[in-house]
Each structure stands twice: as structure tokens, then as C-alpha cells.
Scaffold this active site. Sequence first.
Site, PDB file in Angstrom:
ATOM      1  N   LYS A  10       0.999  -1.294  -0.123  1.00 49.63           N
ATOM      2  CA  LYS A  10       0.009  -0.196  -0.031  1.00 49.63           C
ATOM      3  C   LYS A  10       1.026   1.265  -0.131  1.00 49.63           C
ATOM      4  O   LYS A  10       1.366   1.651   0.970  1.00 49.63           O
ATOM      5  CB  LYS A  10      -0.669  -0.015   1.269  1.00 49.63           C
ATOM      6  CG  LYS A  10      -1.830   1.088   1.521  1.00 49.63           C
ATOM      7  CD  LYS A  10      -3.180   0.961   0.589  1.00 49.63           C
ATOM      8  CE  LYS A  10      -4.107   2.235   0.860  1.00 49.63           C
ATOM      9  NZ  LYS A  10      -5.134   1.917  -0.093  1.00 49.63           N
ATOM     10  N   ASP A  32      -5.438  -1.063   6.424  1.00 48.80           N
ATOM     11  CA  ASP A  32      -5.453  -1.784   5.280  1.00 48.80           C
ATOM     12  C   ASP A  32      -3.928  -2.281   5.096  1.00 48.80           C
ATOM     13  O   ASP A  32      -3.861  -3.517   4.571  1.00 48.80           O
ATOM     14  CB  ASP A  32      -5.933  -0.965   4.021  1.00 48.80           C
ATOM     15  CG  ASP A  32      -7.323  -0.602   4.249  1.00 48.80           C
ATOM     16  OD1 ASP A  32      -8.019  -1.284   4.919  1.00 48.80           O
ATOM     17  OD2 ASP A  32      -7.905   0.635   3.652  1.00 48.80           O
ATOM     18  N   GLU A  70      -1.960  -2.177  -3.821  1.00 47.55           N
ATOM     19  CA  GLU A  70      -3.328  -1.418  -3.734  1.00 47.55           C
ATOM     20  C   GLU A  70      -3.308   0.112  -3.770  1.00 47.55           C
ATOM     21  O   GLU A  70      -2.345   0.695  -3.012  1.00 47.55           O
ATOM     22  CB  GLU A  70      -3.626  -1.813  -2.148  1.00 47.55           C
ATOM     23  CG  GLU A  70      -5.194  -1.273  -2.195  1.00 47.55           C
ATOM     24  CD  GLU A  70      -5.832  -1.358  -0.813  1.00 47.55           C
ATOM     25  OE1 GLU A  70      -6.856  -0.825  -0.410  1.00 47.55           O
ATOM     26  OE2 GLU A  70      -5.249  -2.092  -0.070  1.00 47.55           O
ATOM     27  N   GLY A 109      -8.029   4.959  -3.215  1.00 52.31           N
ATOM     28  CA  GLY A 109      -9.250   5.785  -3.992  1.00 52.31           C
ATOM     29  C   GLY A 109      -9.601   5.174  -5.100  1.00 52.31           C
ATOM     30  O   GLY A 109      -9.022   4.244  -5.584  1.00 52.31           O
TER      31      GLY A 109
END
Length: 231
Positions: free
Chosen positions: A39, A56, A117, A120
Site C-alpha cells: 500500500k 489496510d 493497492e 481511492g
Amino acid sequence: MAAAGVLVTGTDTGVGKSLCSVALLHALRAQGLRAVGMKPVAAGCEPTADGLRNEDAVALLQASAPRPSYADVNPWALPEPTAPQLAARAAGVRVELAPVLAAHARLAANADVVVVEGAGGWLSPLGDGIEHADLARALQLPVLLVVGLRLGCLSHARLSVQSIEADGCRLIGWVGSAVDPAFERRDDYLDLLRAALPAPCLGVLPHAPAADPALLASNLAPAASAIAGTR
């Protein structure tokens, strides 16, 4: 052989990118692959004894094997839970790609697949002057689009795909995510999406916000196979 990889984006925020990314890691590992998550930019990080942590990003870390360092999974950890541009400004930092590329290289050196990832939707900037397309091109990654199945998703999905293709990035496929449990025309919309989008549907995730992502891995077996085939 170089590691395969994919950039997971969505038709909007809150459409299930994180659930999809974690379940995808489990699906890849079920195929015997070393799969790690990333991420690059996470807004909404809580202070811990070990530093800032994002929920996350931690989920991606815990689903990864081999287990990487948190700093490589999430190079840019921003406290405020808002758009990354605003979160970075509030933290007094400027998000840059160089640390992301270096962290990704370390992850890829010890993995068969890296699942990255986004933050948004596709056109949500990762920082001032940094788009998802910049990240996908810099890492040479195909894109997996998570489509939140709800009223309006047909337009959102088509617009996202048009933008991804206009940016010169390759859409490897899309995943339907049942974000609205009251959406009665889900199957009809899935049919419309399959007919309208130029890339294949590589799985459908049920409405399961509290589910163990490992239990959803079988739903994304087609996505795992398509991504693994890019190696």
C-alpha cells in the site's frame, strides 16, 4: 524470473479494494506462489509503539508470505484520514515515487507476485503531481479494477476503464464487489458490465465486510491465474 504484479484500483473509494487485495494474496498463495502486498500511500494511520500503522496496510502485511517489513509495504504512512494530497500537506511531507519504487524492488526481490493497492479511485491522486497512472507505468504493472456493485456502477466502471486506457495502462480485468447488500439488480448489472467492459470479469466478491479474506480467495482464483500469467 522477475516478479509478476498488479495495481488494484477502484471505481471509487469504499468499493472493496482492500478486501479484494487481501483475498487476492490468499488466492495467489493457494496457487503455491510467494505473494506480498503493498500500500504505497496510506492516509489514516494510527500511532503505535512501532510507528504509524494503517489498517489496510497491516492486513496486506499479515496476508503476505514471506512476511515483509511494514516500511516496505507502506512507504508513505500519513496520519489524517483524508485524500492523500491533503494528508501529506497536513503532515508536512511531499509524496514522491522514489521511495515507493525502492520499496517495491525489495518486495519483488523476495516474491513471485506483488499486489499493489492504490488509494481511492483511478483519478484520485496519490500525492501532488502523482497519479495512479504514474505508479503503474513506473512499476510496469497491469491494472485490476474493483467495481463497486451499486446504482451508478456502470457509468463509474466505463469512465474508469476509459481513463485507464487513455493513460496508456493495461487493464488486465475487473472484479465485481457487492458493496450494497440491498442492490437487487446485481446480477443484471454484472451482465451489463461484462458486455460493456473490454477486459474480462476475474471474480465477484460477495457482501462480506466482516469476512475472513482467506475464505474469499476462491472467488478470485481467475484473477490470481491471470496475474500469475504475467510473469
